[in-house]
Design an enzyme around this catalytic site. Structure first.
Site, short mmCIF file in Angstrom:
data_model
loop_
_atom_site.label_atom_id
_atom_site.label_comp_id
_atom_site.label_asym_id
_atom_site.label_seq_id
_atom_site.Cartn_x
_atom_site.Cartn_y
_atom_site.Cartn_z
N ASP A 1 1.96 0.37 3.41
CA ASP A 1 2.54 0.89 2.17
C ASP A 1 2.44 -0.21 1.12
O ASP A 1 1.79 -1.25 1.36
CB ASP A 1 3.99 1.36 2.40
CG ASP A 1 4.94 0.20 2.64
OD1 ASP A 1 4.46 -0.94 2.89
OD2 ASP A 1 6.16 0.40 2.57
N TYR B 1 0.42 6.72 6.25
CA TYR B 1 1.57 5.81 6.28
C TYR B 1 2.72 6.43 7.09
O TYR B 1 3.26 5.82 8.02
CB TYR B 1 2.05 5.46 4.85
CG TYR B 1 3.44 4.91 4.89
CD1 TYR B 1 3.65 3.58 5.26
CD2 TYR B 1 4.55 5.72 4.66
CE1 TYR B 1 4.93 3.07 5.39
CE2 TYR B 1 5.83 5.23 4.79
CZ TYR B 1 6.02 3.91 5.15
OH TYR B 1 7.27 3.43 5.29
N GLU C 1 11.71 8.50 6.12
CA GLU C 1 10.44 8.01 5.60
C GLU C 1 9.95 8.84 4.41
O GLU C 1 9.40 8.30 3.46
CB GLU C 1 9.37 7.99 6.70
CG GLU C 1 9.57 6.89 7.73
CD GLU C 1 9.53 5.49 7.12
OE1 GLU C 1 8.92 5.31 6.05
OE2 GLU C 1 10.11 4.57 7.70
#
Ligand code: SF4
Length: 359
Positions: free
Chosen positions: A132, A114, A31
């Site tokens: 996002d 996020y 991520e």
């Protein structure tokens, strides 16, 4: 909408290595790498990273230079520094285990709403939302939401909608389905609405022109900068490198001494200022031979920098006056964390740059 998204995800999701792992650390690394970086680019870096730092303690105990070296070329180096720092916190404070909720994850350096939502929902099954750029775009189209998607009211609205959508069952898959939909179907310029599993719910499509959502926001102007780069070599051979300050552009990476136009005062030219600055790093340089090497233009998101490089031949490794500088061997230069711009500048060096001149 949930059922349609999950069934589409089950059938059509791309096979990405971090998806099948179930390992919170692997999901965290992926991520962070995926922020502002395309999946195809991340894939290669991710594999190398997981081989070198297979778990959080391997990352926490690695020197920052090793971390930055592995990250080199991926850009936005602050991500790597914060990942490394956060790994230290996980080991020292949480006994090597990541917190299992979005709220707990937010306490770690470099983890915003996020990333916290992604790790908590995908790795730990917490029904928590994430937003996002992909999710913003889908929600703006699904509900024909006008205005700047980054404005505070719109951000609050996107988070509320995403929270309403995320399910108790399979929240991680639902979040990934949204991101996947944004990446391969509801794309920025020409969404493939015919292939979209939620088209029957889409107000933007119903109204005829979904691609006008979200509203286009004027991009910040690209700033053009000039820089002088001084590649200093000695016959030993050594090359002079400088470590950039931790904060700011290319923070913590090594480079050939580089003087940016930004740092010049009105009373001197860029070259004069660069020469004077080099003397503050390495003392009197008046006897060093100087040859022009060439120019490299490097583009960043908001900046375009034109580097003009010179090769300076010093008779020996002078005593350095600045602790951010070091004389390194050519082999060390090859293994240190440097930016892509520095690698391009290195490529300007002639093969004979590190060989002593004939007597
Ligand atoms: Fe996006 Fe089209 Fe699907 Fe609407 S129907 S969510 S615009 S791909």
């Amino acid at each position: 909408m949930r059922a349609a998204l999950l069934s589409w995800f089950d059938q059509g999701a791309r096979d990405l290595p971090w998806r099948s792992s179930g390992d919170p650390y692997a999901i965290w690394v992926s991520e962070i790498m995926l922020q502002q970086t395309r999946v195809v680019t991340v894939l290669e870096y991710y594999e190398r990273w997981m081989q070198r730092f297979p778990n959080v303690s391997a990352l926490a105990t690695a020197p920052l230079d090793d971390v930055l070296e592995l990250w080199a070329g991926l850009g936005y180096y602050r991500r790597a520094r914060l990942l490394h720092r956060a790994a230290g916190v996980v080991v020292e404070t949480f006994g090597g285990r990541l917190p299992e909720t979005a709220q707990g994850l937010r306490a770690l350096p470099g983890i915003g709403p996020y990333t916290a939502g992604a790790i908590a929902s995908i790795a730990f099954g917490e029904p928590t939302p994430l937003v996002d750029g992909n999710v913003e775009r889908i929600l703006a189209r699904l509900r024909s939401i006008p205005g700047d998607p980054k404005s505070t009211p719109n951000q609050k609205l996107f988070w509320r909608l995403a929270a309403a959508l995320v399910s108790q069952a399979r929240p991680g898959d639902l979040n990934q389905a949204l991101m996947e939909l944004g990446a391969i179907v509801c794309t920025p310029k020409s969404p493939s609405c015919l292939l979209c599993p939620v088209r029957s719910h889409c107000h933007g499509l119903r109204d005829g022109d979904p691609a006008r959502f979200p509203a286009k926001v004027k991009k910040a102007k690209v700033k053009r900068l000039a820089a002088r780069v001084m590649i200093v070599v000695t016959p030993e051979p050594w090359v002079l490198l400088r470590r950039r300050p931790d904060d700011g552009l290319w923070g913590g990476l090594w480079e050939f001494p580089t003087h940016l136009e930004d740092e010049v005062d009105a009373s001197s030219t860029l070259q004069e200022s660069a020469d004077a600055w080099l003397e503050t790093l390495a003392g009197d340089t008046s006897s060093w031979e100087r040859h022009p090497l060439g120019t490299v233009v490097h583009k960043l998101t908001h900046r375009e920098i034109t580097f003009e490089a010179s090769l300076l031949s010093a008779p020996e490794a002078a005593e350095l006056l600045d602790e951010t500088c070091a004389w390194c061997t050519p082999e060390e230069l090859g293994s240190l964390g440097v930016s892509t711009a520095t690698r391009k500048l290195e490529a300007l060096l002639p093969d004979a740059a590190f060989t002593a001149p004939e007597e």
